[in-house]
Design a protein around this motif. Structure first.
Motif, PDB file in Angstrom:
ATOM      1  N   UNK A 186       0.841  -1.191   0.000  1.00  0.00           N
ATOM      2  CA  UNK A 186       0.000   0.000   0.000  1.00  0.00           C
ATOM      3  C   UNK A 186       0.885   1.253   0.000  1.00  0.00           C
ATOM      4  N   UNK A 187       0.269   2.382  -0.255  1.00  0.00           N
ATOM      5  CA  UNK A 187       0.972   3.663  -0.165  1.00  0.00           C
ATOM      6  C   UNK A 187       0.030   4.664   0.488  1.00  0.00           C
ATOM      7  N   UNK A 188       0.615   5.736   0.980  1.00  0.00           N
ATOM      8  CA  UNK A 188      -0.210   6.807   1.511  1.00  0.00           C
ATOM      9  C   UNK A 188       0.559   8.115   1.434  1.00  0.00           C
ATOM     10  N   UNK A 224      -6.321  -4.540  -3.037  1.00  0.00           N
ATOM     11  CA  UNK A 224      -7.047  -3.362  -3.481  1.00  0.00           C
ATOM     12  C   UNK A 224      -6.534  -3.016  -4.873  1.00  0.00           C
ATOM     13  N   UNK A 225      -7.447  -2.747  -5.785  1.00  0.00           N
ATOM     14  CA  UNK A 225      -7.049  -2.484  -7.173  1.00  0.00           C
ATOM     15  C   UNK A 225      -6.064  -1.324  -7.263  1.00  0.00           C
ATOM     16  N   UNK A 226      -6.259  -0.293  -6.449  1.00  0.00           N
ATOM     17  CA  UNK A 226      -5.340   0.848  -6.457  1.00  0.00           C
ATOM     18  C   UNK A 226      -3.918   0.396  -6.147  1.00  0.00           C
ATOM     19  N   UNK A 227      -3.783  -0.494  -5.147  1.00  0.00           N
ATOM     20  CA  UNK A 227      -2.457  -1.002  -4.773  1.00  0.00           C
ATOM     21  C   UNK A 227      -1.882  -1.909  -5.856  1.00  0.00           C
ATOM     22  N   UNK A 228      -2.715  -2.789  -6.386  1.00  0.00           N
ATOM     23  CA  UNK A 228      -2.240  -3.780  -7.358  1.00  0.00           C
ATOM     24  C   UNK A 228      -1.718  -3.128  -8.632  1.00  0.00           C
ATOM     25  N   UNK A 229      -2.299  -1.990  -8.991  1.00  0.00           N
ATOM     26  CA  UNK A 229      -1.892  -1.307 -10.226  1.00  0.00           C
ATOM     27  C   UNK A 229      -0.456  -0.803 -10.185  1.00  0.00           C
ATOM     28  N   UNK A 230       0.140  -0.780  -9.000  1.00  0.00           N
ATOM     29  CA  UNK A 230       1.504  -0.268  -8.867  1.00  0.00           C
ATOM     30  C   UNK A 230       2.573  -1.327  -9.120  1.00  0.00           C
ATOM     31  N   UNK A 231       2.147  -2.563  -9.382  1.00  0.00           N
ATOM     32  CA  UNK A 231       3.115  -3.662  -9.491  1.00  0.00           C
ATOM     33  C   UNK A 231       2.927  -4.455 -10.772  1.00  0.00           C
ATOM     34  N   UNK A 248      10.071  12.511  -3.077  1.00  0.00           N
ATOM     35  CA  UNK A 248       8.925  12.048  -2.270  1.00  0.00           C
ATOM     36  C   UNK A 248       7.984  13.166  -1.830  1.00  0.00           C
ATOM     37  N   UNK A 249       8.394  14.425  -2.001  1.00  0.00           N
ATOM     38  CA  UNK A 249       7.562  15.534  -1.521  1.00  0.00           C
ATOM     39  C   UNK A 249       6.885  16.261  -2.683  1.00  0.00           C
ATOM     40  N   UNK A 250       5.584  16.557  -2.470  1.00  0.00           N
ATOM     41  CA  UNK A 250       4.810  17.348  -3.425  1.00  0.00           C
ATOM     42  C   UNK A 250       4.196  18.525  -2.671  1.00  0.00           C
ATOM     43  N   UNK A 289      -0.366   8.119  -4.506  1.00  0.00           N
ATOM     44  CA  UNK A 289       1.011   7.747  -4.813  1.00  0.00           C
ATOM     45  C   UNK A 289       1.658   8.807  -5.695  1.00  0.00           C
ATOM     46  N   UNK A 290       2.942   8.621  -5.972  1.00  0.00           N
ATOM     47  CA  UNK A 290       3.703   9.612  -6.749  1.00  0.00           C
ATOM     48  C   UNK A 290       3.151   9.777  -8.155  1.00  0.00           C
ATOM     49  N   UNK A 291       2.794   8.657  -8.777  1.00  0.00           N
ATOM     50  CA  UNK A 291       2.292   8.707 -10.156  1.00  0.00           C
ATOM     51  C   UNK A 291       1.040   9.576 -10.242  1.00  0.00           C
TER      52      UNK A 291
END
Length: 302
Positions: A193-195, A283-290, A228-230, A212-214
């Motif tokens: 996951x990311x946050x 979670x689809x959001x998480x899975x899309x990152x890999x 890592x910062x926005x 996420x960054x993307x």
């Protein structure tokens, strides 16, 4: 709510997943009475047919810190509520998992709860284990469960600095050698996951899920100021959250190479192989990152 998207089903099928750890509810304290209450119980919008389901109950540590806690009552009500959910959804379970980051001050209540719950349920019982509980097990003690799941994430404090609180290899290294001395069998849970850590005037004001960054790289309201910062270019709303101009979002995410690094470091410090590798969370959001075969790659390290 449990409902699988098409992408989630595909990942489950492609990886031949047979067991799902499903969060049934949390247990916290009523804000007025300080009495333990269930929080956010699950709703099954879809029946998890074809999968072995392990109900997971997260108990906030402040519940276990209660000096006058009625442990027998809490264990009975926890088990009864799990059984209600199972009955309503026609689910049969052979294992239950208790998730609690117990401390030295709460350990007596927690260990007693585990004993009472195990006798009540007459099921296989597993418990989540944190790295500090592995290293200092002579002080924190070991719950009387059939197995533990080492949560190999959330290693640091959530802060406005540049460190990743989800995973930091340098922090993990302080604990890894302790695994060889830990007497309870451990399976492993890895983060996928990311946050975003929402920072205003150098203070953390909240955690923002599913960022996420993307995603932020494509958002014209934010500018990338480091890896890592926005920064918010102007005041705006994103996903229902208000950001003031110059607010920062620190993105904490786990890349594929992090997962492989975790697995290799754990493999180097094992007494026995894990029976299961758990990825948190589906979670689809998480899975899309890999990439599709990342889970196979991680599991192959063991």
């Amino acid at each position: 709510m449990l409902k699988f998207s098409k992408a989630e089903k595909e990942v489950l099928n492609e990886n031949n997943v047979q067991k799902l750890y499903v969060r049934y509810f949390d247990i916290g304290l009523h804000p007025e009475s300080d009495f333990p209450i269930p929080i956010s119980p699950i709703r099954f919008q879809e029946k998890p047919k074809g999968y072995t389901v392990v109900p997971v109950v997260f108990i906030q540590n402040k519940v276990m810190l209660q000096a006058n806690l009625d442990i027998e009552n809490l264990a009975q009500k926890t088990f009864d509520f799990i059984e209600q959910i199972n009955f309503k959804n026609k689910i049969s379970c052979q294992e239950i998992q208790i998730d609690c980051d117990w401390t030295l001050k709460s350990k007596e209540n927690y260990l007693k709860f585990i004993e009472v719950f195990k006798k009540l349920s007459k099921k296989k019982l597993s418990a989540t284990i944190r790295l500090h509980q592995v290293k200092y097990f002579k002080k924190t003690k070991i719950p009387n469960v059939d197995s533990g799941v080492l949560m190999y994430y959330n290693m640091g404090s959530i802060a406005p600095d540049s460190l990743n609180s989800i995973y930091d290899q340098k922090v993990a290294e302080r604990y890894l050698k302790s695994l060889k001395r830990y007497p309870l069998h451990l399976d492993f849970a890895f983060p996928i996951y990311s946050w975003g850590v929402h920072i205003r005037e150098n203070k953390v004001i909240g955690l923002r899920a599913k960022i996420n960054s993307a995603m932020l790289g494509k958002d014209p309201n934010f500018e990338k100021v480091s890896s890592i910062f926005f920064r918010a270019k102007h005041s705006n709303y994103k996903n229902g959250v208000f950001y003031e101009k110059n607010d920062l979002l620190k993105i904490e995410e786990i890349k594929a190479e992090d997962l492989k690094e975790m697995a290799e470091d754990l493999q180097d410090n094992l007494v026995e192989k894990p029976n299961e590798i758990i990825f948190y969370d589906l979670d689809e959001f998480n899975l899309n990152n890999y990439e599709k075969n990342i889970f196979e790659q991680v599991i192959s390290c063991f």
